[in-house]
Design a protein around this motif. Structure first.
Motif, PDB file in Angstrom:
ATOM      1  N   UNK A  33      11.864   3.448   0.462  1.00 46.19           N
ATOM      2  CA  UNK A  33      11.716   2.434   1.233  1.00 46.19           C
ATOM      3  C   UNK A  33      11.015   2.936   2.502  1.00 46.19           C
ATOM      4  N   UNK A  34       9.788   2.646   2.754  1.00 45.16           N
ATOM      5  CA  UNK A  34       8.777   3.082   3.649  1.00 45.16           C
ATOM      6  C   UNK A  34       9.045   2.431   5.040  1.00 45.16           C
ATOM      7  N   UNK A  35       9.470   3.089   6.008  1.00 46.65           N
ATOM      8  CA  UNK A  35       9.716   2.529   7.332  1.00 46.65           C
ATOM      9  C   UNK A  35       8.418   3.154   8.342  1.00 46.65           C
ATOM     10  N   UNK A  36       7.548   1.974   8.940  1.00 49.65           N
ATOM     11  CA  UNK A  36       6.513   2.553   9.688  1.00 49.65           C
ATOM     12  C   UNK A  36       6.811   3.024  10.821  1.00 49.65           C
ATOM     13  N   UNK A  37       7.911   3.814  11.295  1.00 49.79           N
ATOM     14  CA  UNK A  37       8.245   4.202  12.577  1.00 49.79           C
ATOM     15  C   UNK A  37       8.791   5.680  12.466  1.00 49.79           C
ATOM     16  N   UNK A  38       8.750   6.584  13.367  1.00 53.57           N
ATOM     17  CA  UNK A  38       9.209   7.886  13.459  1.00 53.57           C
ATOM     18  C   UNK A  38      10.707   7.877  13.238  1.00 53.57           C
ATOM     19  N   UNK A  77      -0.466   1.440   3.660  1.00 55.33           N
ATOM     20  CA  UNK A  77      -1.064   2.148   2.500  1.00 55.33           C
ATOM     21  C   UNK A  77      -0.250   2.909   1.474  1.00 55.33           C
ATOM     22  N   UNK A  78       0.943   3.512   2.075  1.00 55.50           N
ATOM     23  CA  UNK A  78       1.778   4.307   0.866  1.00 55.50           C
ATOM     24  C   UNK A  78       2.208   3.067  -0.142  1.00 55.50           C
ATOM     25  N   UNK A  79       2.715   1.873   0.529  1.00 55.83           N
ATOM     26  CA  UNK A  79       3.162   1.002  -0.705  1.00 55.83           C
ATOM     27  C   UNK A  79       1.954   0.462  -1.524  1.00 55.83           C
ATOM     28  N   UNK A  80       0.778  -0.009  -0.821  1.00 56.72           N
ATOM     29  CA  UNK A  80      -0.312  -0.226  -1.851  1.00 56.72           C
ATOM     30  C   UNK A  80      -0.809   0.689  -2.567  1.00 56.72           C
ATOM     31  N   UNK A  81      -0.414   2.009  -2.327  1.00 57.82           N
ATOM     32  CA  UNK A  81      -1.129   3.136  -3.323  1.00 57.82           C
ATOM     33  C   UNK A  81       0.160   3.231  -4.326  1.00 57.82           C
ATOM     34  N   UNK A  82       1.023   2.741  -4.491  1.00 51.86           N
ATOM     35  CA  UNK A  82       2.043   2.822  -5.605  1.00 51.86           C
ATOM     36  C   UNK A  82       1.897   1.768  -6.462  1.00 51.86           C
ATOM     37  N   UNK A  83       2.607   1.941  -7.595  1.00 49.64           N
ATOM     38  CA  UNK A  83       2.489   0.710  -8.651  1.00 49.64           C
ATOM     39  C   UNK A  83       3.461  -0.320  -8.207  1.00 49.64           C
ATOM     40  N   UNK A  84       3.121  -1.428  -8.564  1.00 47.12           N
ATOM     41  CA  UNK A  84       3.713  -2.754  -8.219  1.00 47.12           C
ATOM     42  C   UNK A  84       5.025  -2.924  -9.214  1.00 47.12           C
ATOM     43  N   UNK A  85       6.041  -1.994  -9.087  1.00 52.30           N
ATOM     44  CA  UNK A  85       7.010  -1.966 -10.001  1.00 52.30           C
ATOM     45  C   UNK A  85       8.444  -2.050  -9.195  1.00 52.30           C
ATOM     46  N   UNK A  86       8.291  -2.367  -7.835  1.00 52.70           N
ATOM     47  CA  UNK A  86       9.515  -2.405  -7.150  1.00 52.70           C
ATOM     48  C   UNK A  86      10.360  -1.126  -6.855  1.00 52.70           C
ATOM     49  N   UNK A  87       9.594  -0.125  -7.020  1.00 51.51           N
ATOM     50  CA  UNK A  87      10.232   1.286  -6.721  1.00 51.51           C
ATOM     51  C   UNK A  87       9.588   1.873  -5.443  1.00 51.51           C
ATOM     52  N   UNK A  88       8.657   1.283  -4.713  1.00 54.22           N
ATOM     53  CA  UNK A  88       8.307   1.567  -3.359  1.00 54.22           C
ATOM     54  C   UNK A  88       8.322   0.317  -2.662  1.00 54.22           C
ATOM     55  N   UNK A 112      -1.275  -9.169  -0.050  1.00 54.41           N
ATOM     56  CA  UNK A 112      -1.194  -7.807  -0.592  1.00 54.41           C
ATOM     57  C   UNK A 112       0.290  -7.231  -0.789  1.00 54.41           C
ATOM     58  N   UNK A 113       1.221  -8.109  -0.214  1.00 52.18           N
ATOM     59  CA  UNK A 113       2.527  -7.851  -0.125  1.00 52.18           C
ATOM     60  C   UNK A 113       3.543  -8.983  -0.697  1.00 52.18           C
ATOM     61  N   UNK A 114       4.370  -8.713  -1.130  1.00 55.20           N
ATOM     62  CA  UNK A 114       5.523  -9.859  -1.882  1.00 55.20           C
ATOM     63  C   UNK A 114       6.533  -9.969  -1.093  1.00 55.20           C
ATOM     64  N   UNK A 115       7.068 -10.746  -0.251  1.00 54.51           N
ATOM     65  CA  UNK A 115       8.175 -11.047   0.539  1.00 54.51           C
ATOM     66  C   UNK A 115       9.529 -10.928  -0.407  1.00 54.51           C
ATOM     67  N   UNK A 251      11.780  -6.810   4.215  1.00 54.21           N
ATOM     68  CA  UNK A 251      11.643  -5.986   3.133  1.00 54.21           C
ATOM     69  C   UNK A 251      10.613  -6.646   2.308  1.00 54.21           C
ATOM     70  N   UNK A 252       9.738  -5.734   1.929  1.00 56.50           N
ATOM     71  CA  UNK A 252       8.505  -6.393   1.193  1.00 56.50           C
ATOM     72  C   UNK A 252       8.256  -5.510   0.018  1.00 56.50           C
ATOM     73  N   UNK A 253       7.690  -5.776  -0.950  1.00 57.06           N
ATOM     74  CA  UNK A 253       7.224  -5.084  -2.028  1.00 57.06           C
ATOM     75  C   UNK A 253       5.707  -5.170  -2.371  1.00 57.06           C
ATOM     76  N   UNK A 254       5.166  -4.515  -3.104  1.00 53.34           N
ATOM     77  CA  UNK A 254       3.617  -4.531  -3.246  1.00 53.34           C
ATOM     78  C   UNK A 254       3.429  -6.278  -4.006  1.00 53.34           C
TER      79      UNK A 254
END
Length: 320
Positions: A33-38, A77-88, A112-115, A251-254
């Motif tokens: 689960x990628x969080x766009x913050x530090x 970009x990390x999510x878009x670069x992964x497979x659209x399989x629900x694991x990122x 580009x994202x699925x809610x 929360x979103x998936x590719x």
């Protein structure tokens, strides 16, 4: 249907069966689960507490990955670069999804994202320096009209939701107030207490210590809130109709992730957010956990994007 056609259908069904089985068994390995913050910030804290309980519902570890900066683009970009399989997955804040910037290069996030689901919502509190001779939103509007260009609103940066909240206030109140951007909330609060800026929109957790000390005064909320420290405050919209917004995490998936996987994720989110521990832990911080359907989250993204885009265009704001 002749024998050849029947065999073709059987072969097709046989080919689809493993795919259906794979989706039925989801998840079979850890989820990122990628969080766009530090690490260590509010989003990271919310994400990690949610991930622990979410893992229990899914039966697999949910690993938080921090990728801060760039208006959320590195995380995206990390999510878009992964497979659209629900694991990122991506857990952005509302501003990442609804405030258009040059960094996003015109991307339509809902293409580009699925809610999956909304996770939280947090209204902002409007506060002023304690020495300001105002005790309500109406007082602040009157004071700003009587002192054009003399009321400075601080924010943590151009294009943040706190900045846009100030621009919304300015537009609806028809007042001449000045935006003073900082590089973070802590210095804004120091200068607010000292009177170098006079007003600020921010979340209750960052403001509460100053409110408790009497250094700043809380006037009103940007939306209804159930928090112990916020429910008693009036709404800004009671004085200025149209000044209403919240910040939120979702929360979103590719895009392209199988519908069965998205349905499982949504169901797990809904069940996770029923856990009273989450709201008990974050209530004092003004964070309220709320789930939604994927469609409701998509509608929220569209609504907030339309609101902020119109305001940005009206005010001529340039967001990098």
């Amino acid at each position: 249907m002749n024998l050849k056609q029947k065999l073709g259908v059987i072969a097709l069904m046989a080919g689809l069966a493993p795919m259906a089985s794979a989706h039925a068994d989801y998840p079979e390995r850890p989820i990122r689960m990628v969080v766009p913050f530090a690490a260590g910030g509010p989003a990271d804290m919310v994400g990690r507490e949610f991930a622990k309980l979410f893992s229990d519902k899914l039966g697999q570890p949910v690993v938080v990955v921090n990728a801060g900066g760039g208006h959320g683009v590195p995380a995206l970009n990390q999510v878009l670069g992964a497979e659209a399989d629900g694991y990122t997955l991506l857990m952005p804040a509302s501003g990442n999804m609804t405030v258009p910037s040059k960094a996003m290069q015109g991307k339509n996030v809902l293409e580009i994202l699925a809610p999956i689901s909304q996770l939280t919502e947090s209204p902002h509190v409007l506060v002023v320096n304690a020495q300001m001779p105002v005790n309500s939103v109406a007082d602040l509007v009157d004071y700003a009209r009587a002192h054009p260009g003399k009321v400075n609103f601080g924010s943590a940066g151009v294009g943040g939701v706190a900045h846009l909240g100030m621009e919304l206030f300015k537009s609806k109140a028809k007042v001449d107030v000045v935006h003073v951007p900082y590089r973070g909330t802590s210095q804004v609060l120091t200068d607010l207490a000292a009177g170098q800026v006079q007003a600020l929109f921010s979340s209750m957790p960052s403001l509460k210590p100053m409110i408790d000390k009497g250094a700043v005064k809380a006037l009103a909320m940007s939306a209804p809130s159930k928090g112990a420290d916020t429910a008693k405050l009036p709404l800004i919209s009671q004085t200025l109709p149209g000044v209403s917004y919240t910040t939120w995490y979702g929360l979103f998936a590719k895009a392209g992730t199988p519908p069965e996987v998205l349905a499982k994720l949504n169901e797990a989110v809904v069940e996770t957010l029923k856990n009273p521990e989450l709201n008990q832990k974050f209530e004092s911080q003004g964070v309220e956990f709320v789930s939604s359907t994927p469609q409701q989250l998509a509608d929220t993204v569209r609504r907030d994007t339309a609101q902020w885009t119109a305001l940005i265009n009206e005010a001529g704001i340039v967001i990098e």
